[in-house]
Design an enzyme around this catalytic site. Structure first.
Site, PDB file in Angstrom:
ATOM      1  N   GLU A  12      -8.663  -1.389  -1.138  1.00 22.29           N
ATOM      2  CA  GLU A  12      -9.357  -2.335  -2.045  1.00 22.29           C
ATOM      3  C   GLU A  12      -8.176  -2.546  -3.288  1.00 22.29           C
ATOM      4  O   GLU A  12      -7.401  -1.838  -3.618  1.00 22.29           O
ATOM      5  CB  GLU A  12     -10.759  -2.094  -2.528  1.00 22.29           C
ATOM      6  CG  GLU A  12     -11.570  -1.709  -1.527  1.00 22.29           C
ATOM      7  CD  GLU A  12     -12.982  -1.895  -1.808  1.00 22.29           C
ATOM      8  OE1 GLU A  12     -13.293  -1.826  -3.139  1.00 22.29           O
ATOM      9  OE2 GLU A  12     -13.867  -1.547  -1.106  1.00 22.29           O
ATOM     10  N   ASN A  51      -8.765  -2.109  -6.583  1.00 21.67           N
ATOM     11  CA  ASN A  51      -8.854  -0.937  -7.257  1.00 21.67           C
ATOM     12  C   ASN A  51      -8.929   0.107  -6.610  1.00 21.67           C
ATOM     13  O   ASN A  51      -9.355   1.313  -7.333  1.00 21.67           O
ATOM     14  CB  ASN A  51      -9.936  -1.263  -8.300  1.00 21.67           C
ATOM     15  CG  ASN A  51      -9.904  -2.491  -9.299  1.00 21.67           C
ATOM     16  OD1 ASN A  51      -8.441  -2.698  -9.717  1.00 21.67           O
ATOM     17  ND2 ASN A  51     -10.651  -3.335  -9.306  1.00 21.67           N
ATOM     18  N   ALA A  52      -8.767   0.465  -5.427  1.00 25.22           N
ATOM     19  CA  ALA A  52      -8.957   1.699  -4.626  1.00 25.22           C
ATOM     20  C   ALA A  52      -7.879   1.750  -3.427  1.00 25.22           C
ATOM     21  O   ALA A  52      -8.139   1.115  -2.433  1.00 25.22           O
ATOM     22  CB  ALA A  52     -10.350   1.820  -4.035  1.00 25.22           C
ATOM     23  N   SER A  96      -4.827   4.860  -3.217  1.00 21.21           N
ATOM     24  CA  SER A  96      -4.902   6.247  -2.811  1.00 21.21           C
ATOM     25  C   SER A  96      -6.308   6.889  -3.328  1.00 21.21           C
ATOM     26  O   SER A  96      -6.555   7.786  -2.264  1.00 21.21           O
ATOM     27  CB  SER A  96      -3.710   7.183  -3.684  1.00 21.21           C
ATOM     28  OG  SER A  96      -2.471   6.562  -3.787  1.00 21.21           O
ATOM     29  N   ILE A 121      -4.892  -5.565   4.263  1.00 21.42           N
ATOM     30  CA  ILE A 121      -5.269  -5.465   5.521  1.00 21.42           C
ATOM     31  C   ILE A 121      -4.507  -5.864   6.792  1.00 21.42           C
ATOM     32  O   ILE A 121      -4.194  -6.975   7.066  1.00 21.42           O
ATOM     33  CB  ILE A 121      -6.587  -5.572   6.125  1.00 21.42           C
ATOM     34  CG1 ILE A 121      -7.470  -5.158   4.881  1.00 21.42           C
ATOM     35  CG2 ILE A 121      -7.157  -5.086   7.520  1.00 21.42           C
ATOM     36  CD1 ILE A 121      -7.472  -3.798   4.512  1.00 21.42           C
ATOM     37  N   ARG A 177      34.387  -1.008  14.410  1.00 17.85           N
ATOM     38  CA  ARG A 177      34.987  -1.379  13.171  1.00 17.85           C
ATOM     39  C   ARG A 177      36.412  -0.762  12.721  1.00 17.85           C
ATOM     40  O   ARG A 177      36.375   0.746  12.681  1.00 17.85           O
ATOM     41  CB  ARG A 177      34.127  -1.270  12.025  1.00 17.85           C
ATOM     42  CG  ARG A 177      34.732  -1.516  10.616  1.00 17.85           C
ATOM     43  CD  ARG A 177      34.587  -2.904  10.269  1.00 17.85           C
ATOM     44  NE  ARG A 177      35.092  -3.298   8.960  1.00 17.85           N
ATOM     45  CZ  ARG A 177      35.637  -4.448   8.480  1.00 17.85           C
ATOM     46  NH1 ARG A 177      35.788  -5.588   9.401  1.00 17.85           N
ATOM     47  NH2 ARG A 177      35.772  -4.786   7.257  1.00 17.85           N
ATOM     48  N   GLN A 192      36.271  11.588   9.372  1.00 14.73           N
ATOM     49  CA  GLN A 192      35.233  12.719   9.405  1.00 14.73           C
ATOM     50  C   GLN A 192      33.742  12.387   8.447  1.00 14.73           C
ATOM     51  O   GLN A 192      32.916  13.004   8.809  1.00 14.73           O
ATOM     52  CB  GLN A 192      35.984  13.974   9.084  1.00 14.73           C
ATOM     53  CG  GLN A 192      35.058  15.192   9.320  1.00 14.73           C
ATOM     54  CD  GLN A 192      35.748  16.434   8.896  1.00 14.73           C
ATOM     55  OE1 GLN A 192      36.305  16.647   7.743  1.00 14.73           O
ATOM     56  NE2 GLN A 192      35.741  17.329   9.840  1.00 14.73           N
ATOM     57  N   GLU A 212      -1.200   4.122   5.049  1.00 14.26           N
ATOM     58  CA  GLU A 212      -1.869   5.223   5.566  1.00 14.26           C
ATOM     59  C   GLU A 212      -1.742   6.337   4.572  1.00 14.26           C
ATOM     60  O   GLU A 212      -1.556   7.572   5.119  1.00 14.26           O
ATOM     61  CB  GLU A 212      -1.549   5.427   6.966  1.00 14.26           C
ATOM     62  CG  GLU A 212      -2.224   4.297   7.683  1.00 14.26           C
ATOM     63  CD  GLU A 212      -2.192   4.666   9.282  1.00 14.26           C
ATOM     64  OE1 GLU A 212      -2.575   5.998   9.508  1.00 14.26           O
ATOM     65  OE2 GLU A 212      -2.131   3.714  10.169  1.00 14.26           O
ATOM     66  N   GLY A 213      -1.680   6.212   3.163  1.00  7.62           N
ATOM     67  CA  GLY A 213      -1.516   7.281   2.281  1.00  7.62           C
ATOM     68  C   GLY A 213       0.116   7.510   1.857  1.00  7.62           C
ATOM     69  O   GLY A 213       0.784   7.661   2.830  1.00  7.62           O
TER      70      GLY A 213
END
Ligand code: FAD
Length: 387
Positions: free
Chosen positions: A126, A128-129, A131, A156, A267, A278, A363-364
């Site tokens: 949301e 304000n929500a 984590s 979402i 390239r 290298q 997802e966190g």
């Protein structure tokens, strides 16, 4: 490296790879540029049965699990993570039903999700929500025969495009997270509408919208599990789906590595292909090594989850955390190998770099994953030291 996939897993991977090459690669830049939802590609994935790879056969699925879902997500992400997340978010939306639904709910909703006839989405976050998901404010008041939802869910994935939504809302405000419950809400229910489509840095083929509930009445039969179990539903859901974010990250990183190698071979500077330097070889070697470590962890965790193991939060977080950090680094290095061309939209690596960033956030965030891992380590060590 050989991960000893089963015959069916190989088939799933190869089929997705073929569809990705034929249907996704040619349009990914345009989908990204126009921020266009990949309806036609999802239709093709549905047609060949890929939406049901992780679902039990009794609900129309192939009977696989998180591993099969990871294989499809990885292959799609190799070309376009916006397409991949539109596919994977439907699984995310289905997990609350698969894990906590009663038989009637499963029979009613899972076959449609499995066939790809209807997309699903999951609504926890949301304004304000984020984590602190326990700080949610959306309410679901029970009036004796139905629940009345009020509030807003933000950002979402598949919002507006999906038809089946699993939503976490407070049935008892005084209890905070312990007063949350999970519900199935269908598109078209009176009082349920959508906000504007967000304009994003990456995964721009995917649709991200607000879900708005204004006195949205839903039948009591749409409650998932028991009242008050909503936070548990949410946490078990993300435990299952976090390896999939890891797979998304692995796919993005593989796509970027493939592009970097192909470019470095052709390239020419200072009279030789830049792959002969290298400095470039060592960059590629590190990218490939980190990527393989990420893939090995994601596959191991997916298999661990599919084994039916109970305590999977730490491992699911590790897969998501490690693979997403690797993807970000590999993509930045791929852009570096392409030099100025890497910064241009003519090549896909700048898009991959933009796409990779979200895997460290949703997802966190990766800070939250570290918190989860550390908390579990502390718990486990308390067990050892009290013996
Ligand atoms: C493109 C996109 C798609 C999404 N799709 C979905 C979806 O389908 N369904 C859904 O429910 N949500 C979805 N989300 C929401 C997503 O999961 C959240 O954005 C995420 O969990 C972080 O919340 P936040 O953005 O509010 O950040 P905040 O929680 O505000 O965090 C801001 C910063 O503070 C840090 N922080 C916060 N708390 C702590 C702490 N305790 N310790 C250390 N650091 C901390 C964070 O790591 C971050 O760096 C989506 C988001 C995006 C951007």
């Amino acid at each position: 490296m050989d991960y000893f996939l089963s015959d069916i897993q190989r088939e799933i991977r190869d089929l997705t790879r073929k569809i990705t090459q034929e249907k996704v690669v040619p349009v990914r830049a345009e989908l990204d540029e126009k921020e266009e939802f990949p309806t036609e590609i999802l239709r093709v994935l549905a047609e060949v049965g890929l939406f049901g790879v992780y679902l039990p056969e009794e609900y129309g699925g192939l009977g696989g699990g998180v591993m099969e879902l990871c294989l499809v997500t990885e292959e799609l992400s190799r070309a376009c993570s916006g397409v991949a997340v539109s596919y994977a978010a439907s699984a995310l939306g289905s997990y609350p039903i698969l894990l906590f639904g009663n038989e009637e709910q499963k029979k009613r909703f899972l076959p449609e999700i499995s066939s790809g006839a209807r997309l699903a989405a999951f609504g926890l976050t949301e304004p304000n929500a984020g984590s602190d998901a326990g700080g949610m404010q959306t309410t679901a008041e029970y009036n004796g025969s139905e629940y009345v939802l009020n509030g807003t869910k933000q950002w979402i994935t598949n919002g507006g495009e999906a038809e089946i939504y699993t939503i976490i809302a407070l049935t008892d405000k005084s209890k905070g997270a312990r007063g949350a419950s999970a519900f199935i809400v269908e598109k078209g229910m009176p009082g349920f509408s959508f906000g504007k489509k967000e304009k994003k840095l990456g995964i721009r083929a995917s649709a991200t919208r607000e879900l708005i509930f204004q006195d949205c009445r839903i039948p009591k039969e749409n409650l998932l599990g028991k009242q008050g179990m909503g936070f548990l539903v949410a946490m078990r859901t993300v435990d299952k789906s976090r390896p999939g974010i890891g797979a998304q990250a692995v796919g993005i990183a593989q796509g970027a590595l493939d592009e970097a190698i192909a470019y470095a071979r052709q390239r020419v500077q200072f009279g030789q292909a830049i792959i002969s330097f290298q400095a470039i070889q060592h960059l590629l070697a590190d990218m490939a090594t980190q990527l393989e470590a990420a893939r090995a962890l994601v596959y191991s965790v997916a298999r661990y989850v599919d084994s039916g193991a109970k305590d999977i939060s730490k491992e699911a977080s590790m897969a998501k955390l490690f693979a997403s950090d690797v993807a970000m680094k590999v993509c930045v290095d791929a852009v570096q190998i392409l030099g100025g061309y890497g910064y241009m939209r003519d090549y896909p690596v700048e898009k991959m770099m933009r796409d990779a960033k979200i895997t460290q956030i949703y997802e966190g965030t990766n800070q939250i994953q570290r918190n989860i891992i550390a908390l579990q380590l502390i718990k486990e060590s308390a067990g050892v030291h009290s013996r």
